[in-house]
Scaffold this motif. Structure first.
Motif, PDB file in Angstrom:
ATOM      1  N   LEU A   2     -65.121  23.909 104.867  1.00 48.19           N
ATOM      2  CA  LEU A   2     -63.740  24.210 104.492  1.00 48.19           C
ATOM      3  C   LEU A   2     -63.055  22.969 103.916  1.00 48.19           C
ATOM      4  O   LEU A   2     -62.346  23.048 102.903  1.00 48.19           O
ATOM      5  N   CYS A   3     -63.263  21.811 104.553  1.00 46.41           N
ATOM      6  CA  CYS A   3     -62.657  20.565 104.050  1.00 46.41           C
ATOM      7  C   CYS A   3     -63.216  20.198 102.677  1.00 46.41           C
ATOM      8  O   CYS A   3     -62.475  19.830 101.767  1.00 46.41           O
ATOM      9  N   HIS A   4     -64.527  20.313 102.541  1.00 46.05           N
ATOM     10  CA  HIS A   4     -65.145  19.977 101.260  1.00 46.05           C
ATOM     11  C   HIS A   4     -64.703  20.931 100.158  1.00 46.05           C
ATOM     12  O   HIS A   4     -64.534  20.531  99.004  1.00 46.05           O
ATOM     13  N   LYS A   5     -64.486  22.188 100.489  1.00 51.59           N
ATOM     14  CA  LYS A   5     -64.134  23.186  99.475  1.00 51.59           C
ATOM     15  C   LYS A   5     -62.689  23.047  99.017  1.00 51.59           C
ATOM     16  O   LYS A   5     -62.409  23.083  97.805  1.00 51.59           O
ATOM     17  N   PHE A   6     -61.777  22.878  99.960  1.00 51.66           N
ATOM     18  CA  PHE A   6     -60.357  22.928  99.601  1.00 51.66           C
ATOM     19  C   PHE A   6     -59.685  21.556  99.497  1.00 51.66           C
ATOM     20  O   PHE A   6     -58.661  21.424  98.841  1.00 51.66           O
ATOM     21  N   ILE A   7     -60.238  20.544 100.139  1.00 51.59           N
ATOM     22  CA  ILE A   7     -59.618  19.213 100.121  1.00 51.59           C
ATOM     23  C   ILE A   7     -60.377  18.245  99.217  1.00 51.59           C
ATOM     24  O   ILE A   7     -59.782  17.476  98.478  1.00 51.59           O
ATOM     25  N   ALA A   8     -61.709  18.288  99.274  1.00 44.53           N
ATOM     26  CA  ALA A   8     -62.506  17.305  98.533  1.00 44.53           C
ATOM     27  C   ALA A   8     -63.688  17.981  97.845  1.00 44.53           C
ATOM     28  O   ALA A   8     -64.840  17.819  98.261  1.00 44.53           O
ATOM     29  N   PRO A   9     -63.442  18.742  96.768  1.00 48.08           N
ATOM     30  CA  PRO A   9     -64.543  19.384  96.038  1.00 48.08           C
ATOM     31  C   PRO A   9     -65.550  18.342  95.551  1.00 48.08           C
ATOM     32  O   PRO A   9     -65.176  17.281  95.040  1.00 48.08           O
ATOM     33  N   GLY A  10     -66.810  18.627  95.736  1.00 45.17           N
ATOM     34  CA  GLY A  10     -67.860  17.699  95.320  1.00 45.17           C
ATOM     35  C   GLY A  10     -68.245  16.679  96.384  1.00 45.17           C
ATOM     36  O   GLY A  10     -69.225  15.942  96.218  1.00 45.17           O
ATOM     37  N   HIS A  11     -67.492  16.631  97.486  1.00 48.06           N
ATOM     38  CA  HIS A  11     -67.775  15.601  98.486  1.00 48.06           C
ATOM     39  C   HIS A  11     -69.069  15.905  99.249  1.00 48.06           C
ATOM     40  O   HIS A  11     -69.714  14.979  99.752  1.00 48.06           O
ATOM     41  N   LYS A  12     -69.445  17.173  99.342  1.00 49.32           N
ATOM     42  CA  LYS A  12     -70.681  17.530 100.029  1.00 49.32           C
ATOM     43  C   LYS A  12     -71.869  16.816  99.403  1.00 49.32           C
ATOM     44  O   LYS A  12     -72.721  16.253 100.105  1.00 49.32           O
ATOM     45  N   ASP A  13     -71.936  16.820  98.070  1.00 50.89           N
ATOM     46  CA  ASP A  13     -73.039  16.151  97.368  1.00 50.89           C
ATOM     47  C   ASP A  13     -72.994  14.645  97.596  1.00 50.89           C
ATOM     48  O   ASP A  13     -74.033  14.001  97.760  1.00 50.89           O
ATOM     49  N   ARG A  14     -71.795  14.070  97.588  1.00 49.94           N
ATOM     50  CA  ARG A  14     -71.660  12.620  97.813  1.00 49.94           C
ATOM     51  C   ARG A  14     -72.122  12.246  99.219  1.00 49.94           C
ATOM     52  O   ARG A  14     -72.766  11.215  99.413  1.00 49.94           O
ATOM     53  N   LEU A  15     -71.796  13.104 100.190  1.00 49.67           N
ATOM     54  CA  LEU A  15     -72.196  12.828 101.567  1.00 49.67           C
ATOM     55  C   LEU A  15     -73.714  12.935 101.723  1.00 49.67           C
ATOM     56  O   LEU A  15     -74.345  12.089 102.373  1.00 49.67           O
ATOM     57  N   GLU A  16     -74.301  13.953 101.127  1.00 47.82           N
ATOM     58  CA  GLU A  16     -75.759  14.102 101.179  1.00 47.82           C
ATOM     59  C   GLU A  16     -76.452  12.917 100.516  1.00 47.82           C
ATOM     60  O   GLU A  16     -77.509  12.465 100.977  1.00 47.82           O
ATOM     61  N   HIS A  17     -75.851  12.398  99.454  1.00 48.54           N
ATOM     62  CA  HIS A  17     -76.389  11.220  98.760  1.00 48.54           C
ATOM     63  C   HIS A  17     -76.395  10.011  99.698  1.00 48.54           C
ATOM     64  O   HIS A  17     -77.363   9.230  99.719  1.00 48.54           O
ATOM     65  N   MET A  18     -75.349   9.867 100.496  1.00 53.16           N
ATOM     66  CA  MET A  18     -75.287   8.753 101.455  1.00 53.16           C
ATOM     67  C   MET A  18     -76.352   8.895 102.529  1.00 53.16           C
ATOM     68  O   MET A  18     -76.973   7.919 102.949  1.00 53.16           O
ATOM     69  N   LEU A  19     -76.559  10.128 102.995  1.00 46.65           N
ATOM     70  CA  LEU A  19     -77.454  10.347 104.131  1.00 46.65           C
ATOM     71  C   LEU A  19     -78.925  10.204 103.759  1.00 46.65           C
ATOM     72  O   LEU A  19     -79.750   9.807 104.593  1.00 46.65           O
ATOM     73  N   LYS A  20     -79.278  10.539 102.530  1.00 50.88           N
ATOM     74  CA  LYS A  20     -80.708  10.551 102.171  1.00 50.88           C
ATOM     75  C   LYS A  20     -81.204   9.199 101.661  1.00 50.88           C
ATOM     76  O   LYS A  20     -82.408   9.004 101.523  1.00 50.88           O
ATOM     77  N   ASN A  21     -80.278   8.263 101.410  1.00 44.57           N
ATOM     78  CA  ASN A  21     -80.672   6.944 100.915  1.00 44.57           C
ATOM     79  C   ASN A  21     -80.522   5.876 101.987  1.00 44.57           C
ATOM     80  O   ASN A  21     -79.623   5.947 102.830  1.00 44.57           O
ATOM     81  N   ASN A  22     -81.408   4.882 101.938  1.00 44.83           N
ATOM     82  CA  ASN A  22     -81.253   3.719 102.803  1.00 44.83           C
ATOM     83  C   ASN A  22     -80.047   2.904 102.345  1.00 44.83           C
ATOM     84  O   ASN A  22     -79.832   2.725 101.139  1.00 44.83           O
ATOM     85  N   PHE A  23     -79.275   2.431 103.278  1.00 46.85           N
ATOM     86  CA  PHE A  23     -78.113   1.621 102.918  1.00 46.85           C
ATOM     87  C   PHE A  23     -78.576   0.299 102.307  1.00 46.85           C
ATOM     88  O   PHE A  23     -79.609  -0.256 102.709  1.00 46.85           O
ATOM     89  N   LEU A  24     -77.815  -0.188 101.364  1.00 44.88           N
ATOM     90  CA  LEU A  24     -78.170  -1.420 100.650  1.00 44.88           C
ATOM     91  C   LEU A  24     -77.607  -2.645 101.366  1.00 44.88           C
ATOM     92  O   LEU A  24     -76.700  -2.545 102.196  1.00 44.88           O
TER      93      LEU A  24
END
Length: 400
Positions: free
Chosen positions: A220-242
């Motif tokens: 609900l937050c990603h849909k109505f408050i931050a569209p596209g944030h789901k993909d950004r979050l998944e990008h953070m989770l699947k990569n090793n931090f630099l």
């Protein structure tokens, strides 16, 4: 005998567990609120209620009604995520063998420059201004770190999760006067790499648990408050931090085509605009910045003894859209080095107890802190920190 059997059957029926009652809904919607009865028994009229059922109010508007906004779908989702994230953090530390410590809210130390302080005085102080209730000046805590260091000498791995307070005159989207901090101290840790591994694991494990246990609220937050944030979050989770050094960060900023309000220079602290640029430069993957100048950091951070630039073993984790989320360091466990640092700062007398922790036996150790509200902003894509806390406290505002 027949009557006895019937009586026994009746008694057994009476003593059996009652039929389960339907559980009340855990959610109270605006529709429910509008259908409630007033004090005199009449139904509340729709036009009298400031939150319209079919209207999607901006979060800024809802902020005016801290006693009512929790009834909206969006605030309900945010607060359920907050609850789930709290449980996930406790679960992570428990599964990792940490001991939970309740550090004090009222303290006589300020964690050496961690922020402006709220001083604690009884209301009677007005009539007896020459006396301190505790015989020493006392403050609301800005960090539980120093108390955790005391406990890490006994329990090896400890953490705390509680409110902290900073009297900063700021109404920015990133600051509150009262907020929650997750802090940990770990004994027998000798490298920033080991410390950063725990920080990354905490972020990812907590986030995965939140996504698993309340997907509808996050969606609900990603849909109505931050569209596209789901993909950004998944990008953070699947990569090793630099990982980059502070010196490398300054070089990147100096070569940037972007015009910064604060000119990046070696020896100056990184500003929010710098932090956000560095994350974008690194592909919107969280990035650890390590080895800051000694002059920028408090006395308890371990001296790297690295020559003319002179840095300490400090680390900040920068995340997309927020900037700094975690801050930590190896602690200075060497008695003679710490004693010299305190003497140069004029703090020897105030921190004799801290020197005792080294004088009577110490081990290499380190720790970190994470701003809980900033973490919620990061995973949900909420722009303003005041919208991820039930009752925000900031300068000129203390509603309820």
């Amino acid at each position: 005998m027949l009557r006895a059997r019937r009586l026994f059957r009746a008694l057994r029926s009476c003593s059996s567990a009652p039929c389960p009652r339907p559980r009340p809904s855990a959610r109270l919607s605006v529709r429910d609120a509008l259908g409630s009865l007033g004090t005199s028994g009449e139904r509340v009229k729709v036009q009298e209620f400031p939150i319209k059922y079919k209207e999607r109010h901006p979060l800024e508007y809802l902020r005016q009604y801290p006693h009512l906004r929790c009834r909206t779908n969006i605030l309900g989702s945010i607060l359920r995520v907050r609850s789930e994230a709290t449980a996930a953090i406790h679960s992570f530390f428990k599964d990792s063998g940490f001991v939970h410590i309740h550090t004090p809210i009222i303290t006589s130390n300020d964690c050496e420059g961690a922020g402006e302080l709220f001083q604690v005085e009884p209301s009677s102080k007005i009539n007896l201004p020459e006396k301190n209730f505790f015989d020493v000046p006392a403050f609301l805590t800005v960090s539980g770190q120093l108390h955790l260091e005391v406990m890490s000498g006994a329990f090896t791995q400890v953490f705390t999760f509680g409110p902290t307070f900073r009297a900063e005159n700021s109404q920015s989207r990133r600051h509150l006067a009262e907020f929650y901090m997750v802090e940990a101290e770990i004994s027998f840790i000798e490298s920033l790499q080991d410390l950063m591994q725990v920080m990354e694991e905490l972020f990812k494990a907590t986030t995965m648990m939140v996504l698993s246990n309340c997907p509808e609220d996050v969606e609900l937050c990603h849909k109505f408050i931050a569209p596209g944030h789901k993909d950004r979050l998944e990008h953070m989770l699947k990569n090793n931090f630099l990982i980059i050094s502070y010196t490398e960060a300054i070089e990147i900023l100096k070569k940037a085509s972007q015009n910064f309000t604060f000119t990046p220079e070696w020896g100056a602290d990184l500003q929010t605009e710098h932090e956000k640029y560095l994350v974008k430069h690194c592909g919107n993957i969280p990035v650890f910045v390590i080895n800051y100048p000694l002059a920028l950091k408090p006395f308890y951070m371990r001296d790297n003894e690295d020559g003319p630039q002179h840095t300490v073993a400090a680390v900040d984790l920068l995340v997309p859209g927020i900037g700094e989320l975690f801050g930590g360091s190896l602690r200075e466990e060497r008695h003679h080095v710490l004693e010299q640092r305190l003497a140069r700062s004029g703090l020897t007398e105030a921190y004799q107890w801290y020197l005792d922790l080294r004088r009577f036996g110490s081990v290499p150790h380190g720790g970190f802190g994470m701003g809980f509200e900033r973490y919620l902003q990061c995973i949900l894509g909420i722009d303003n920190i005041k919208d991820v806390v039930p009752f925000p406290r900031f300068t000129h505002s203390c509603l309820l």
